[in-house]
Design a protein around this motif. Structure first.
Motif, PDB file in Angstrom:
ATOM      1  N   TRP A 365      -4.629  -3.674   8.081  1.00 54.13           N
ATOM      2  CA  TRP A 365      -4.501  -4.614   9.193  1.00 54.13           C
ATOM      3  C   TRP A 365      -3.036  -4.786   9.587  1.00 54.13           C
ATOM      4  CZ3 TRP A 365      -3.182 -10.197   9.106  1.00 54.13           C
ATOM      5  CH2 TRP A 365      -3.371 -10.804  10.368  1.00 54.13           C
ATOM      6  N   ALA A 366      -2.135  -4.850   8.608  1.00 56.80           N
ATOM      7  CA  ALA A 366      -0.705  -4.955   8.903  1.00 56.80           C
ATOM      8  C   ALA A 366      -0.214  -3.715   9.650  1.00 56.80           C
ATOM      9  CB  ALA A 366       0.094  -5.146   7.615  1.00 56.80           C
ATOM     10  N   ARG A 367      -0.711  -2.544   9.302  1.00 56.54           N
ATOM     11  CA  ARG A 367      -0.350  -1.326  10.030  1.00 56.54           C
ATOM     12  C   ARG A 367      -0.806  -1.406  11.484  1.00 56.54           C
ATOM     13  NH1 ARG A 367      -2.535   3.817   6.966  1.00 56.54           N
ATOM     14  NH2 ARG A 367      -1.402   4.853   8.659  1.00 56.54           N
ATOM     15  N   HIS A 368      -2.006  -1.915  11.699  1.00 60.14           N
ATOM     16  CA  HIS A 368      -2.512  -2.086  13.062  1.00 60.14           C
ATOM     17  C   HIS A 368      -1.568  -2.975  13.878  1.00 60.14           C
ATOM     18  CE1 HIS A 368      -5.222  -3.249  16.349  1.00 60.14           C
ATOM     19  NE2 HIS A 368      -4.991  -4.509  16.017  1.00 60.14           N
ATOM     20  N   LEU A 369      -1.127  -4.073  13.305  1.00 58.91           N
ATOM     21  CA  LEU A 369      -0.225  -4.984  14.005  1.00 58.91           C
ATOM     22  C   LEU A 369       1.129  -4.333  14.279  1.00 58.91           C
ATOM     23  CD1 LEU A 369      -0.947  -8.282  12.016  1.00 58.91           C
ATOM     24  CD2 LEU A 369      -1.899  -7.608  14.238  1.00 58.91           C
ATOM     25  N   CYS A 406       7.045   3.249   9.398  1.00 60.60           N
ATOM     26  CA  CYS A 406       7.002   2.876   7.976  1.00 60.60           C
ATOM     27  C   CYS A 406       5.843   3.619   7.338  1.00 60.60           C
ATOM     28  CB  CYS A 406       6.864   1.364   7.784  1.00 60.60           C
ATOM     29  SG  CYS A 406       5.379   0.650   8.502  1.00 60.60           S
ATOM     30  N   VAL A 407       5.784   3.602   6.012  1.00 65.97           N
ATOM     31  CA  VAL A 407       4.795   4.395   5.272  1.00 65.97           C
ATOM     32  C   VAL A 407       4.012   3.487   4.327  1.00 65.97           C
ATOM     33  CG1 VAL A 407       4.458   6.283   3.630  1.00 65.97           C
ATOM     34  CG2 VAL A 407       6.197   6.475   5.406  1.00 65.97           C
ATOM     35  N   LYS A 408       2.707   3.508   4.467  1.00 61.69           N
ATOM     36  CA  LYS A 408       1.836   2.743   3.573  1.00 61.69           C
ATOM     37  C   LYS A 408       1.873   3.319   2.161  1.00 61.69           C
ATOM     38  CE  LYS A 408      -3.105   2.336   2.587  1.00 61.69           C
ATOM     39  NZ  LYS A 408      -4.469   2.548   3.111  1.00 61.69           N
ATOM     40  N   THR A 409       1.952   2.433   1.164  1.00 62.38           N
ATOM     41  CA  THR A 409       1.875   2.871  -0.222  1.00 62.38           C
ATOM     42  C   THR A 409       1.354   1.740  -1.094  1.00 62.38           C
ATOM     43  OG1 THR A 409       3.121   3.771  -2.108  1.00 62.38           O
ATOM     44  CG2 THR A 409       4.282   2.234  -0.665  1.00 62.38           C
ATOM     45  N   HIS A 410       0.595   2.116  -2.104  1.00 61.93           N
ATOM     46  CA  HIS A 410       0.162   1.175  -3.141  1.00 61.93           C
ATOM     47  C   HIS A 410       0.827   1.508  -4.475  1.00 61.93           C
ATOM     48  CE1 HIS A 410      -2.726  -0.297  -0.343  1.00 61.93           C
ATOM     49  NE2 HIS A 410      -3.521   0.750  -0.392  1.00 61.93           N
ATOM     50  N   VAL A 487       6.274 -10.547   2.683  1.00 64.59           N
ATOM     51  CA  VAL A 487       5.362 -11.125   3.665  1.00 64.59           C
ATOM     52  C   VAL A 487       4.067 -11.489   2.957  1.00 64.59           C
ATOM     53  CG1 VAL A 487       4.029 -10.694   5.772  1.00 64.59           C
ATOM     54  CG2 VAL A 487       6.354  -9.785   5.564  1.00 64.59           C
ATOM     55  N   HIS A 488       3.625 -12.703   3.163  1.00 66.34           N
ATOM     56  CA  HIS A 488       2.364 -13.143   2.565  1.00 66.34           C
ATOM     57  C   HIS A 488       1.242 -13.022   3.596  1.00 66.34           C
ATOM     58  CE1 HIS A 488       4.397 -14.601  -0.997  1.00 66.34           C
ATOM     59  NE2 HIS A 488       5.279 -15.203  -0.218  1.00 66.34           N
ATOM     60  N   TYR A 489       0.166 -12.422   3.172  1.00 63.57           N
ATOM     61  CA  TYR A 489      -0.965 -12.172   4.056  1.00 63.57           C
ATOM     62  C   TYR A 489      -1.446 -13.462   4.712  1.00 63.57           C
ATOM     63  CZ  TYR A 489      -5.786 -11.024   5.404  1.00 63.57           C
ATOM     64  OH  TYR A 489      -6.959 -10.871   6.090  1.00 63.57           O
ATOM     65  N   GLU A 490      -1.509 -14.528   3.957  1.00 65.86           N
ATOM     66  CA  GLU A 490      -2.005 -15.797   4.485  1.00 65.86           C
ATOM     67  C   GLU A 490      -1.101 -16.325   5.601  1.00 65.86           C
ATOM     68  OE1 GLU A 490      -3.851 -14.880   0.774  1.00 65.86           O
ATOM     69  OE2 GLU A 490      -1.717 -15.023   1.308  1.00 65.86           O
ATOM     70  N   GLU A 491       0.216 -16.165   5.461  1.00 66.92           N
ATOM     71  CA  GLU A 491       1.134 -16.603   6.513  1.00 66.92           C
ATOM     72  C   GLU A 491       1.012 -15.726   7.751  1.00 66.92           C
ATOM     73  OE1 GLU A 491       4.993 -16.620   4.791  1.00 66.92           O
ATOM     74  OE2 GLU A 491       4.628 -18.389   3.536  1.00 66.92           O
TER      75      GLU A 491
END
Length: 574
Positions: A365-369, A406-410, A487-491
């Protein structure tokens, strides 16, 4: 006695010779057919090399008769004359309606029939096949319009976009666009679908749309930078609407009144449906009713839809409402297209940025934004075909190409973290993250795990292993990350625009306020689980809670030591 014996020996010799000749003829015929099939399979282009153009004279008899002396006078002959057909070199036709690629097997069958008739003594054979009649794609129900050039930031058809590397078909794209109330569906590069209510400006020749659909052999799905466009307006009445008209509320008109709205429809007895249909046709996301007056608009800083008023102020009689300064606002089925254009970075990025999170923390979802706010694709340390099909084109790009914002990573661990120059660290409540990731593992990005999964031994094992990973992931990035934005998901969920502005500034991209409002209008994307949850939303035992709460306290302390601000208070145990 000697004379009959001599005749018998002579007959045996002739029979041997005849059998040998027939065997050689049979083998050579098969070889020629295989060679000719290879020639048919070649794309249009230059003639084949010499060995295929000229064959020995012994092969001539196979095509024109076994004892045809006229054939024996020619020293060499081309395989085209030998088999009595012309090799089909013309480019594939793209007729209307619904272009169809011609099967090579049908050409080969026709070639064999003509050779057979020639061999049996009919020099004319069956008539040569003419151009194949236009045939629509098997599952195409819309009207084929033509082949168009439409790419780049000025793309006309950008209302809804999705890809499918394996199963893209003409009907799949048509239905998706019709369900979203779009008039046109365009297919590109065999696997990409675009929707819109306006045709692209530049029309090109049908030969430019030469890619076969990935999921429908024989059907054309555009080309590189080329769209095969269908009109699907007639499908809308029978299609299931994915989105409905949504009431956004009652709002005060902007300071300059209705003059700030870019389009309008003035007619007696205007209704919500007629106004929404008009604005959808014009590709506006907002339909505004003020009495009998209908206006179309985008969210703007002057009309941001943040300060709704009491709905009773809009519930007056149409004439009274028209004279008032309030209006009803509805969300149309079409998408706000001001922020849907995306591309790869024009030059390689000098700063290698990670978008790091624990699985289930909202990274997609953050990538979409980020993509819609910046206009640049995001990459991924992994390749997920499902996400590529949802529009994340950066999934196919190598994660170290530096062509993405930016690049997604876990990943965690010192070596994996120090590869990046900076990172956005996205953190979510571990209780919610664990549930989201377990749902994804069991039922995909948008599904829910079945009840049997929650009741099995798989769930407790998952919690014990993944809860520790949630903690170690944050701790490693705080320890080894070179430059971090936490960054906090809830915020991000509760204060979207302020948090998103901070993320975009960290990525060193300047963005207009209109584009951010477009992102806010399209904030959900296609990545939110919908429908009723088939299980208890928090299936955690007391033992699990003790374990997770301990990890929460550890991470909260580490965050306070790092930047002075800990985890949001809503999920820190008291």
């Amino acid at each position: 006695m000697a004379k009959p014996l001599f005749r018998l020996q002579k007959l045996v010799r002739r029979t041997r010779f005849l059998l040998f000749f027939l065997t050689a003829a049979y083998l050579m015929t098969g070889s020629l057919l295989l060679l000719q099939r290879a020639r048919v399979a070649l794309p249009p282009g230059p003639r084949a090399p010499g060995p295929l153009r000229a064959l020995p004279v012994a092969a001539v008899a196979l095509g024109v008769g076994l004892l045809d002396s006229r054939a024996l006078q020619a020293p060499r002959v081309s395989p085209e004359l030998l088999l009595g057909v012309d090799v089909l070199r013309r480019p594939l036709a793209r007729p209307r309606p619904g272009p169809r690629l011609r099967s090579r097997n049908s050409e080969l069958r026709q070639l064999r029939r003509r050779w057979f008739h020639r061999f049996m003594g009919d020099p004319q054979g069956p008539p040569a096949p003419g151009p194949e009649a236009p045939r629509p794609a098997a599952s195409s129900r819309g009207t084929y319009v033509g082949c168009f050039s439409d790419s780049g930031r000025d793309r006309t058809m950008k209302g809804a976009v999705f890809f499918d590397l394996r199963k893209m078909t003409v009907s799949h794209c048509q239905d998706a666009c019709a369900e979203r109330s779009y008039v046109y569906a365009g297919l590109e590069a065999g696997a990409e679908c675009y929707c819109g209510n306006r045709l692209p400006v530049t029309s090109v020749g049908p030969e430019a749309c030469n890619h076969e659909c990935k999921g429908e052999k024989g059907s054309v799905c555009g080309g590189v930078g080329r769209l095969s466009v269908y009109r699907v307006e007639e499908l809308q009445s029978g299609s299931r609407k994915r989105k409905t008209i949504t009431y956004r509320g009652c709002f005060r008109l902007p300071e300059n009144g209705t003059r700030s709205f870019p389009d309008s429809l003035m007619q007696a007895n205007a209704t919500v449906d007629s106004c929404s249909g008009f604005c959808s046709q014009k590709e506006f996301p907002l339909a505004i009713l003020r009495g009998w007056e209908c206006y179309c608009a985008y969210p703007t800083p002057q009309f941001s839809l943040r300060d709704a008023v009491d709905s009773s102020l809009c519930g007056q009689e149409p004439e009274a409402q028209r004279l008032a300064e309030y209006c009803e606002v509805y969300q149309t089925p079409v998408q706000d297209t001001r922020c849907t254009d995306r591309r790869f970075l024009p030059t390689k990025s000098k700063v290698f940025v990670a978008l790091s999170s624990f699985p289930g923390a909202g990274n997609t979802w953050a990538r979409h934004l980020i993509e819609h706010a910046t206009g640049f694709y995001t990459g991924s340390y992994y390749f997920d075909g499902t996400l590529y099909n949802k529009g994340f084109k950066g999934e196919k790009d190598h994660w170290r190409s530096r062509r993405t914002i930016c690049v997604k990573t876990h990943e965690s661990g010192r070596r994996e973290i120090e590869m990046f120059d900076s990172a956005i660290l996205l953190i979510r409540n571990p209780y919610r993250s664990l549930v989201a990731e377990f749902n994804r593992k069991c039922a995909g990005h948008l599904g829910y795990a079945a009840d049997r999964n929650w009741k099995s031994k798989e769930w407790p094992d998952f919690v014990h292993s993944y809860a520790a990973w949630w903690s170690s992931h944050v701790l490693d990035w705080l320890r080894y990350g070179k430059r971090l934005l936490v960054v906090h998901y809830e915020e991000l969920r509760h204060s979207l625009l302020p948090t998103l502005r901070e993320m975009v500034a960290f990525l060193n991209v300047s963005v207009s306020e209109e584009r951010l409002l477009c992102v806010e209008n399209n904030k959900e994307g296609s990545f939110r689980r919908r429908g009723r949850r088939p299980h208890d939303p928090e299936p955690f035992t007391p033992e699990m809670r003790v374990l997770i709460d301990g990890y929460i306290r550890t991470v909260d302390k580490a965050l306070r030591d790092h930047s002075g601000a800990g985890l949001p208070g809503e999920y820190v145990p008291r």
